[in-house]
Structures are given as structure tokens and as C-alpha cells.
Design an enzyme around this catalytic site. Structure first.
Site, short mmCIF file in Angstrom:
data_model
loop_
_atom_site.label_atom_id
_atom_site.label_comp_id
_atom_site.label_asym_id
_atom_site.label_seq_id
_atom_site.Cartn_x
_atom_site.Cartn_y
_atom_site.Cartn_z
N ARG A 46 32.20 33.82 58.17
CA ARG A 46 31.12 34.47 58.93
C ARG A 46 31.50 34.63 60.40
NH1 ARG A 46 26.31 30.76 58.03
NH2 ARG A 46 28.05 29.33 57.88
N ASN A 98 25.50 33.48 54.82
CA ASN A 98 25.82 32.87 53.53
C ASN A 98 24.62 33.04 52.62
OD1 ASN A 98 28.36 31.91 54.20
ND2 ASN A 98 27.66 29.86 54.68
#
Length: 91
Positions: free
Chosen positions: A18, A36
Site C-alpha cells: 500500500r 487492504n
């Protein structure tokens, strides 16, 4: 401008994916977000100029060094309302 919603599968959680994607998208001038998901995938909305979205999508297929991307599901999406590219909480 184009927008794509991605679902990224593989070893993509716990490996800095990320944060890496935030850096790639920001450097390319994209807007959107990444988060996520509880099922172990990463979901991202990439929006911007077609060439920039395509370049980040290509980079997303390899990911950062510790990641392993097995598959990316991609679909058209609406442009985000918020400016910038953010990391969102897990869904």
C-alpha cells in the site's frame, strides 16, 4: 481522465504494498486510494490521465520487492471526489 478499480491478489499484505502504491500513484499525479481487504487482497482506485493510469497499473503488476502479485482484477470506475491519493483503512 480515466479511473480503474483494482483488486490485487497474491502476497500483497504485510509487505509494504500500500505505501509503495501511494508513492507510485502520487509520483504519477494520480488521485484515488488504496486499502487492504479482510480477504487478503488489496483494493485500489487509480484515476488520472490514461497514460499515467496505465503506467501505474503496469507497475502494480510487479509491486514492491517483497510482494508477489498473482492476479489483478480490473474494472472501470467513477472518478474519486477527494483530491490526492490516500491510504484508507482496511475494509
Amino acid at each position: 481522465m480515466k479511473a480503474r478499480l483494482l483488486r490485487i491478489q497474491g502476497r500483497v499484505q504485510g509487505v509494504g504494498y500500500r505505501d509503495w502504491l501511494v508513492g507510485e500513484a502520487t509520483a504519477a499525479g494520480l488521485t484515488g486510494w488504496v486499502r487492504n481487504r479482510a480477504d487478503g487482497t488489496v483494493e485500489a482506485l487509480l484515476a488520472g490521465e490514461e497514460a499515467a493510469v496505465g503506467a501505474v497499473l503496469l507497475a502494480a503488476r510487479r509491486g514492491p520487492t517483497a510482494a508477489r502479485v498473482d492476479r489483478i482484477e480490473e474494472r472501470f470506475a467513477e472518478l474519486p471526489e477527494e483530491p490526492g491519493f490516500q491510504r484508507r483503512p482496511t475494509l
